[in-house]
Design an enzyme around this catalytic site. Structure first.
Site: not given
Ligand code: GLN
Length: 205
Positions: A86, A175, A177
């Protein structure tokens, strides 16, 4: 120089911001040795690194405050395995939109931040990877809108790549994890084990 001695690789969790703890719990359950990385010099002590989910704008500020950028770039370029989830994918991407944001350009993908809709910013869907079926957990997730030709797509969700590999980088927009999925962290440990055997000076011992 790696920090591990015999057997299990030592995996660093970038612990400046975000959800590094759940990665640590899962990796330890799978037999890896983990350590939290809060200073650039600690990168010398690990065989592999997790770049967790979190808030990329905040992370970039902390990377600057702790003078981390050069060491992080060198780590990724050294070929040691990196698991980016992410926010980690946003950090490594070539181009970031929604809104545009600086990134390291070490993973040949473009991402659009917070791309899976306003109301449904967090949701789960099912997926199967390496014979395991699990929930894909998306939390204000980025969408990979372009992959370079040398990027391998390992998993898609509604035609978007959500798990990709590029050399030493394994990158998930969701995610893993936070679900029962062990296959992705298992693959990452395998990549780290391969690299933790010879020492990094290249003497092949
Ligand atoms: N929305 C977050 C960002 O733009 C990322 C979200 C996440 O890592 N779960 O940095």
């Amino acid at each position: 120089m790696a920090g591990s001695t015999a057997g299990s690789p030592r995996i660093g969790l970038l612990a400046l911001q975000g959800a590094y703890d759940a990665h640590g719990r899962l990796l330890r359950r799978l037999g890896a040795d983990t350590t939290e990385v809060r200073l650039p010099a600690q990168l010398n002590e690990v065989d592999a690194l997790v770049l967790p989910g979190g808030e990329s704008t905040t992370l970039l500020k902390l990377i600057d405050a702790f003078v981390f950028e050069e060491a992080l770039r060198a780590f990724v370029q050294s070929g040691r395995p990196v698991l980016a989830t992410c926010m980690g994918v946003i950090l490594l991407a070539e181009n970031v939109t929604n809104p545009p944001q600086r990134s390291f350009g070490l993973l040949p993908v473009d991402v659009e931040r917070n791309s899976y809709g306003r109301q449904v910013e967090s949701f789960e869907a099912q997926a199967t990877f390496a014979g395991e079926t699990f929930d894909l957990v998306f939390i204000r997730a980025p969408r990979i809108t372009r992959t370079g030709p040398e990027v391998e797509t390992l998993l898609t969700y509604e035609n978007d790549p959500v798990l990709v590999r590029h050399g030493n980088i394994l990158a998930a927009t969701f995610h893993p994890e936070l679900s029962d999925c062990t296959a992705i962290h298992g693959q990452f440990i395998e990549m780290a084990s391969r690299i933790s055997k010879p020492n990094h000076a290249g003497t092949g011992k």
